[in-house]
Design a protein around this motif. Structure first.
Motif, PDB file in Angstrom:
ATOM      1  N   GLU A 231      19.035 -20.275 -37.840  1.00 43.53           N
ATOM      2  CA  GLU A 231      18.277 -19.675 -38.940  1.00 43.53           C
ATOM      3  C   GLU A 231      17.574 -20.713 -39.816  1.00 43.53           C
ATOM      4  N   LEU A 232      18.173 -21.888 -39.986  1.00 47.08           N
ATOM      5  CA  LEU A 232      17.623 -22.899 -40.889  1.00 47.08           C
ATOM      6  C   LEU A 232      16.603 -23.815 -40.212  1.00 47.08           C
ATOM      7  N   ASP A 233      16.323 -23.583 -38.951  1.00 42.03           N
ATOM      8  CA  ASP A 233      15.430 -24.437 -38.153  1.00 42.03           C
ATOM      9  C   ASP A 233      13.978 -23.981 -38.345  1.00 42.03           C
ATOM     10  N   LYS A 234      13.421 -24.315 -39.482  1.00 44.23           N
ATOM     11  CA  LYS A 234      12.103 -23.779 -39.843  1.00 44.23           C
ATOM     12  C   LYS A 234      10.998 -24.214 -38.884  1.00 44.23           C
ATOM     13  N   GLY A 235      11.064 -25.454 -38.426  1.00 40.45           N
ATOM     14  CA  GLY A 235       9.994 -25.959 -37.577  1.00 40.45           C
ATOM     15  C   GLY A 235       9.863 -25.203 -36.275  1.00 40.45           C
ATOM     16  N   VAL A 236      10.942 -25.120 -35.506  1.00 37.50           N
ATOM     17  CA  VAL A 236      10.912 -24.421 -34.219  1.00 37.50           C
ATOM     18  C   VAL A 236      10.734 -22.925 -34.420  1.00 37.50           C
ATOM     19  N   ASN A 237      11.391 -22.374 -35.430  1.00 32.21           N
ATOM     20  CA  ASN A 237      11.345 -20.926 -35.639  1.00 32.21           C
ATOM     21  C   ASN A 237       9.951 -20.422 -35.994  1.00 32.21           C
ATOM     22  N   ALA A 238       9.104 -21.313 -36.497  1.00 35.75           N
ATOM     23  CA  ALA A 238       7.749 -20.895 -36.869  1.00 35.75           C
ATOM     24  C   ALA A 238       6.971 -20.362 -35.668  1.00 35.75           C
ATOM     25  N   GLY A 239       7.328 -20.838 -34.463  1.00 34.59           N
ATOM     26  CA  GLY A 239       6.621 -20.386 -33.270  1.00 34.59           C
ATOM     27  C   GLY A 239       7.207 -19.145 -32.626  1.00 34.59           C
ATOM     28  N   TRP A 240       8.336 -18.657 -33.144  1.00 31.15           N
ATOM     29  CA  TRP A 240       9.020 -17.544 -32.514  1.00 31.15           C
ATOM     30  C   TRP A 240       8.283 -16.208 -32.658  1.00 31.15           C
ATOM     31  N   PRO A 241       7.751 -15.835 -33.820  1.00 29.61           N
ATOM     32  CA  PRO A 241       7.103 -14.513 -33.919  1.00 29.61           C
ATOM     33  C   PRO A 241       5.996 -14.293 -32.890  1.00 29.61           C
ATOM     34  N   PHE A 254      13.993 -10.272 -22.109  1.00 29.34           N
ATOM     35  CA  PHE A 254      14.497 -11.342 -22.969  1.00 29.34           C
ATOM     36  C   PHE A 254      15.451 -10.794 -24.015  1.00 29.34           C
ATOM     37  N   THR A 255      16.355 -11.661 -24.442  1.00 32.44           N
ATOM     38  CA  THR A 255      17.230 -11.397 -25.572  1.00 32.44           C
ATOM     39  C   THR A 255      17.219 -12.643 -26.436  1.00 32.44           C
ATOM     40  N   ALA A 256      17.039 -12.459 -27.735  1.00 27.28           N
ATOM     41  CA  ALA A 256      16.995 -13.599 -28.655  1.00 27.28           C
ATOM     42  C   ALA A 256      18.034 -13.416 -29.754  1.00 27.28           C
ATOM     43  N   TYR A 257      18.665 -14.528 -30.112  1.00 31.55           N
ATOM     44  CA  TYR A 257      19.633 -14.532 -31.207  1.00 31.55           C
ATOM     45  C   TYR A 257      19.240 -15.611 -32.203  1.00 31.55           C
ATOM     46  N   ILE A 258      19.277 -15.256 -33.474  1.00 29.97           N
ATOM     47  CA  ILE A 258      19.084 -16.223 -34.550  1.00 29.97           C
ATOM     48  C   ILE A 258      20.405 -16.312 -35.301  1.00 29.97           C
ATOM     49  N   TYR A 259      21.028 -17.487 -35.271  1.00 29.76           N
ATOM     50  CA  TYR A 259      22.374 -17.660 -35.804  1.00 29.76           C
ATOM     51  C   TYR A 259      22.317 -17.986 -37.299  1.00 29.76           C
ATOM     52  N   PRO A 260      22.954 -17.164 -38.120  1.00 27.08           N
ATOM     53  CA  PRO A 260      22.867 -17.320 -39.584  1.00 27.08           C
ATOM     54  C   PRO A 260      23.363 -18.685 -40.061  1.00 27.08           C
ATOM     55  N   ASN A 261      22.593 -19.287 -40.975  1.00 26.10           N
ATOM     56  CA  ASN A 261      22.970 -20.545 -41.629  1.00 26.10           C
ATOM     57  C   ASN A 261      23.185 -21.692 -40.645  1.00 26.10           C
ATOM     58  N   ALA A 262      22.608 -21.590 -39.452  1.00 23.69           N
ATOM     59  CA  ALA A 262      22.744 -22.651 -38.457  1.00 23.69           C
ATOM     60  C   ALA A 262      21.486 -23.510 -38.427  1.00 23.69           C
ATOM     61  N   ASN A 263      21.680 -24.801 -38.267  1.00 27.53           N
ATOM     62  CA  ASN A 263      20.576 -25.754 -38.195  1.00 27.53           C
ATOM     63  C   ASN A 263      20.084 -25.934 -36.764  1.00 27.53           C
ATOM     64  N   HIS A 264      18.928 -26.554 -36.639  1.00 24.97           N
ATOM     65  CA  HIS A 264      18.496 -27.080 -35.354  1.00 24.97           C
ATOM     66  C   HIS A 264      19.599 -28.008 -34.848  1.00 24.97           C
ATOM     67  N   GLY A 265      19.932 -27.902 -33.574  1.00 22.49           N
ATOM     68  CA  GLY A 265      20.984 -28.745 -33.022  1.00 22.49           C
ATOM     69  C   GLY A 265      22.379 -28.228 -33.272  1.00 22.49           C
ATOM     70  N   PHE A 266      22.494 -26.944 -33.622  1.00 26.72           N
ATOM     71  CA  PHE A 266      23.812 -26.428 -33.995  1.00 26.72           C
ATOM     72  C   PHE A 266      24.823 -26.452 -32.848  1.00 26.72           C
ATOM     73  N   HIS A 267      24.355 -26.530 -31.601  1.00 26.43           N
ATOM     74  CA  HIS A 267      25.283 -26.569 -30.474  1.00 26.43           C
ATOM     75  C   HIS A 267      25.838 -27.967 -30.226  1.00 26.43           C
ATOM     76  N   ASN A 268      25.166 -28.978 -30.732  1.00 23.72           N
ATOM     77  CA  ASN A 268      25.555 -30.367 -30.465  1.00 23.72           C
ATOM     78  C   ASN A 268      26.759 -30.729 -31.324  1.00 23.72           C
ATOM     79  N   ASP A 269      27.927 -30.790 -30.691  1.00 26.14           N
ATOM     80  CA  ASP A 269      29.165 -30.987 -31.429  1.00 26.14           C
ATOM     81  C   ASP A 269      29.447 -32.441 -31.773  1.00 26.14           C
ATOM     82  N   THR A 270      28.474 -33.320 -31.598  1.00 29.00           N
ATOM     83  CA  THR A 270      28.662 -34.724 -31.948  1.00 29.00           C
ATOM     84  C   THR A 270      28.030 -35.082 -33.287  1.00 29.00           C
ATOM     85  N   THR A 271      27.354 -34.138 -33.948  1.00 25.37           N
ATOM     86  CA  THR A 271      26.718 -34.411 -35.231  1.00 25.37           C
ATOM     87  C   THR A 271      27.140 -33.357 -36.250  1.00 25.37           C
TER      88      THR A 271
END
Length: 295
Positions: A231-241, A254-271
């Protein structure tokens, strides 16, 4: 030195790191802007250390996991007779062919996090391949800063072609059923979208916070898509609509999910951008999707 907790960090700091990680800020400007947030006993050096990936302690599936056969292979690159190195992983004692997953790295090469994700995919019952698009430049150099610098020297469409060649390698592997999907993160999310555009036989595509293809390319997509955004990934999300509208207009699956309060890179568990709840849910959805589409 004061211990830094994720909850104490302003969103502006994560946004700054995002700009730095995507080469929109050089290191000098990043450090200068970050200094504004070095308050209350927190130093710039501490903030920098906090934001950088921790590969040593975050790996979920070790390289020598006895449940897996995981080895490096090479296949032909699009670049003039060269080769691409890739990590090929599958469960040990594989008795029958498995569905295949191409795992596409971020904008810094095949780092330990992406290799870990490839092993996680294999542990879920697939044969996975994780190519290193930096191979023509010597491969992932061991740290992300140098990896980003190297990757910026390669043409992204040539790298896309190298990942498509990895798809071909996996599709024709003796331990693969020939049904192959792709999952990619950040730059790899763009690759996952574009592989859906370029490969008519692709069985499934899962872009994590990936840049979107042009609307005029959407009619070429045949593969079902599962798209993950923070949800917080403004740059990438701008192209979604616009992408969503084109997918609907062309009756794409297609199925799309926008995860609340999550940043770009939210899956990367090293940061510290990692969001465990969102990452776990997105990964479960991803494996369930591949289990359905690659069976």
């Amino acid at each position: 030195m004061k211990k830094i907790n994720k909850e104490d960090i302003k969103q502006d700091v994560f946004d700054l790191y995002d700009d730095y990680a995507h080469n929109r800020l050089d290191r000098r400007d990043f450090v200068q802007k970050l200094s504004a947030y070095a308050v209350g006993g927190i130093t710039v050096a501490a903030l920098m250390s906090f934001l950088m990936p921790d590969y040593q302690d975050a790996i979920q599936v070790k390289a020598d996991d006895p449940r897996l056969q995981s080895d490096y292979v090479t296949y032909s690159s699009i670049k003039g007779g060269g080769t691409i190195n890739a990590l090929l992983s599958m469960p040990v004692n594989t008795k029958k062919p498995l569905g295949g997953i191409v795992v596409v790295h971020e904008n810094r090469g095949l780092n330990p996090y992406i290799a870990d994700v490839a092993r996680r995919a294999a542990l879920a019952g697939f044969i996975s391949i994780a190519p290193d698009a930096l191979t023509p430049l010597g491969g992932y150099p061991g740290n992300d800063d140098e990896g980003r610098a190297l990757q910026s020297k390669r043409d992204r469409n040539e790298m896309l072609a190298d990942f498509i060649a990895g798809y071909d390698y996996l599709k024709n592997h003796k331990n693969c059923t020939g049904k192959v999907g792709v999952v990619g993160f950040c730059f790899g999310g763009w690759v996952a979208n574009m592989m859906a555009v370029r490969i008519p036989d692709l069985e499934a595509s899962v872009p994590f916070y990936g840049g979107q293809p042009a609307s005029e390319d959407v009619p070429k997509i045949k593969a079902p898509l599962l798209l993950h955004y923070g949800e917080l990934d403004k740059g990438v999300n701008a192209g979604w609509p616009a992408y969503e509208a084109a997918l609907k207009q062309n009756n794409k699956e297609f199925t799309a999910y926008i995860y609340p309060n999550a940043n770009h890179g939210f899956h990367n568990d090293t940061t510290p951008r990692y969001d465990k709840a969102a990452a776990d849910l997105a990964w479960k959805r991803t494996i369930d999707f591949f289990s359905e589409k690659l069976s």
